[in-house]
Design a protein around this motif. Structure first.
Motif, PDB file in Angstrom:
ATOM      1  N   UNK A  45     -16.384  54.004 111.030  1.00  0.00           N
ATOM      2  CA  UNK A  45     -15.992  55.300 110.484  1.00  0.00           C
ATOM      3  C   UNK A  45     -14.779  55.863 111.216  1.00  0.00           C
ATOM      4  N   UNK A  46     -14.789  55.781 112.539  1.00  0.00           N
ATOM      5  CA  UNK A  46     -13.646  56.278 113.307  1.00  0.00           C
ATOM      6  C   UNK A  46     -12.397  55.436 113.039  1.00  0.00           C
ATOM      7  N   UNK A  47     -12.586  54.118 112.900  1.00  0.00           N
ATOM      8  CA  UNK A  47     -11.451  53.246 112.604  1.00  0.00           C
ATOM      9  C   UNK A  47     -10.843  53.579 111.245  1.00  0.00           C
ATOM     10  N   UNK A  48     -11.698  53.764 110.244  1.00  0.00           N
ATOM     11  CA  UNK A  48     -11.200  54.079 108.902  1.00  0.00           C
ATOM     12  C   UNK A  48     -10.581  55.471 108.846  1.00  0.00           C
ATOM     13  N   UNK A  49     -11.115  56.415 109.595  1.00  0.00           N
ATOM     14  CA  UNK A  49     -10.499  57.743 109.649  1.00  0.00           C
ATOM     15  C   UNK A  49      -9.102  57.656 110.260  1.00  0.00           C
ATOM     16  N   UNK A  50      -8.954  56.821 111.303  1.00  0.00           N
ATOM     17  CA  UNK A  50      -7.636  56.623 111.911  1.00  0.00           C
ATOM     18  C   UNK A  50      -6.675  55.978 110.925  1.00  0.00           C
ATOM     19  N   UNK A  51      -7.126  54.942 110.213  1.00  0.00           N
ATOM     20  CA  UNK A  51      -6.278  54.280 109.222  1.00  0.00           C
ATOM     21  C   UNK A  51      -5.946  55.220 108.061  1.00  0.00           C
ATOM     22  N   UNK A  52      -6.892  56.078 107.700  1.00  0.00           N
ATOM     23  CA  UNK A  52      -6.662  57.048 106.631  1.00  0.00           C
ATOM     24  C   UNK A  52      -5.531  58.015 107.002  1.00  0.00           C
ATOM     25  N   UNK A  53      -5.595  58.545 108.216  1.00  0.00           N
ATOM     26  CA  UNK A  53      -4.532  59.443 108.671  1.00  0.00           C
ATOM     27  C   UNK A  53      -3.213  58.701 108.840  1.00  0.00           C
ATOM     28  N   UNK A  54      -3.293  57.450 109.308  1.00  0.00           N
ATOM     29  CA  UNK A  54      -2.071  56.658 109.478  1.00  0.00           C
ATOM     30  C   UNK A  54      -1.409  56.360 108.140  1.00  0.00           C
ATOM     31  N   UNK A  55      -2.223  56.112 107.095  1.00  0.00           N
ATOM     32  CA  UNK A  55      -1.660  55.832 105.770  1.00  0.00           C
ATOM     33  C   UNK A  55      -0.896  57.046 105.239  1.00  0.00           C
ATOM     34  N   UNK A  56      -1.482  58.235 105.386  1.00  0.00           N
ATOM     35  CA  UNK A  56      -0.803  59.446 104.918  1.00  0.00           C
ATOM     36  C   UNK A  56       0.489  59.669 105.682  1.00  0.00           C
ATOM     37  N   UNK A  57       0.460  59.485 107.002  1.00  0.00           N
ATOM     38  CA  UNK A  57       1.663  59.678 107.810  1.00  0.00           C
ATOM     39  C   UNK A  57       2.720  58.621 107.500  1.00  0.00           C
ATOM     40  N   UNK A  58       2.285  57.392 107.241  1.00  0.00           N
ATOM     41  CA  UNK A  58       3.231  56.321 106.911  1.00  0.00           C
ATOM     42  C   UNK A  58       3.967  56.613 105.608  1.00  0.00           C
ATOM     43  N   UNK A  59       3.244  57.053 104.586  1.00  0.00           N
ATOM     44  CA  UNK A  59       3.869  57.384 103.311  1.00  0.00           C
ATOM     45  C   UNK A  59       4.878  58.511 103.485  1.00  0.00           C
ATOM     46  N   UNK A  60       4.523  59.529 104.261  1.00  0.00           N
ATOM     47  CA  UNK A  60       5.421  60.660 104.473  1.00  0.00           C
ATOM     48  C   UNK A  60       6.670  60.233 105.232  1.00  0.00           C
ATOM     49  N   UNK A  61       6.508  59.399 106.260  1.00  0.00           N
ATOM     50  CA  UNK A  61       7.653  58.943 107.057  1.00  0.00           C
ATOM     51  C   UNK A  61       8.587  58.063 106.238  1.00  0.00           C
ATOM     52  N   UNK A  62       8.016  57.117 105.478  1.00  0.00           N
ATOM     53  CA  UNK A  62       8.845  56.233 104.654  1.00  0.00           C
ATOM     54  C   UNK A  62       9.581  57.038 103.585  1.00  0.00           C
ATOM     55  N   UNK A  63       8.920  58.023 102.994  1.00  0.00           N
ATOM     56  CA  UNK A  63       9.563  58.877 101.992  1.00  0.00           C
ATOM     57  C   UNK A  63      10.771  59.600 102.591  1.00  0.00           C
ATOM     58  N   UNK A  64      10.603  60.168 103.780  1.00  0.00           N
ATOM     59  CA  UNK A  64      11.724  60.868 104.434  1.00  0.00           C
ATOM     60  C   UNK A  64      12.882  59.915 104.709  1.00  0.00           C
ATOM     61  N   UNK A  65      12.562  58.712 105.184  1.00  0.00           N
ATOM     62  CA  UNK A  65      13.610  57.722 105.475  1.00  0.00           C
ATOM     63  C   UNK A  65      14.346  57.317 104.203  1.00  0.00           C
TER      64      UNK A  65
END
Length: 209
Positions: A45-65
């Motif tokens: 659960x903690x691993x998936x929560x980390x990946x969940x937050x990382x996915x949202x941040x990755x999409x936002x960062x790639x969009x800005x770039x």
């Protein structure tokens, strides 16, 4: 209850006494297996929560770039679009810029849906605990893990959904229309230029005669 409550476990062990050694050993083993199971579930659960937050941040960062790169390439695309054969460059740039910009609204919509589902899951757990304080929430934990997996996969489908929005909005037809108009305009200009050149050549021939 003895699986999660230490006081209840000690009470039941004391009630068994020395005559029920086998039953007590089975309770110890069952309790140990339950703790291992809960530890594994908490880890995932903690691993998936980390990946969940990382996915949202990755999409936002790639969009800005992508938006920064497209903003830099915008003047170049506009300059190239004035040349014959490169008329679609500007339209393609606009299409890609809008598609990338739509990542944020689509992500917000997806996050809203996930938040609503999560609220409903919490309300269901609260209702079960209210009706039965000793209710087992293992099924809810499993649903939560599956929910996290769906969220992670869903975030990485946002670029595809944004592309569908652009296509449904008629960007492809607009691109073809611009290219057709540019080709027709080039043909008209070529015809006019040819007519003018032929007229001048005819007048020049008459003067020579």
């Amino acid at each position: 209850a003895y699986l999660v409550d230490d006081a209840e476990f000690d009470r039941q062990i004391d009630e068994l006494g020395v005559t029920e050694v086998g039953t007590a050993a089975g309770m110890y083993i069952e309790r140990g297996m339950y703790k291992i199971k809960k530890a594994i579930q908490n880890f995932f659960r903690e691993l998936l929560e980390l990946l969940f937050q990382a996915a949202a941040l990755t999409i936002d960062t790639i969009r800005t770039f992508f938006l920064i790169v497209l903003a830099i390439l915008g003047p170049i695309a506009f300059a190239l679009s004035v040349w014959d054969g490169f008329q679609s460059t500007l339209v393609t740039w606009i299409q890609r810029y809008i598609q990338t910009y739509l990542w944020l609204p689509v992500a917000d919509l997806f996050s809203t849906i996930l938040a609503k589902i999560q609220v409903l899951m919490l309300q269901n757990d609260i209702s079960e605990l209210t009706n039965n304080p000793a209710a087992d929430l293992d099924s809810s934990n499993t649903c939560y893990i599956i929910f996290m997996i769906i969220g992670i996969i869903g975030y990485f489908t946002i670029p595809t959904v944004s592309g569908w929005i652009i296509q449904a909005g008629g960007a492809g037809n607009y691109n073809r229309a611009v290219n057709t108009t540019a080709m027709q305009g080039g043909s008209v200009v070529g015809s006019v230029a040819g007519g003018v050149a032929g007229n001048l050549a005819g007048r020049a021939g008459k003067l020579l005669k």
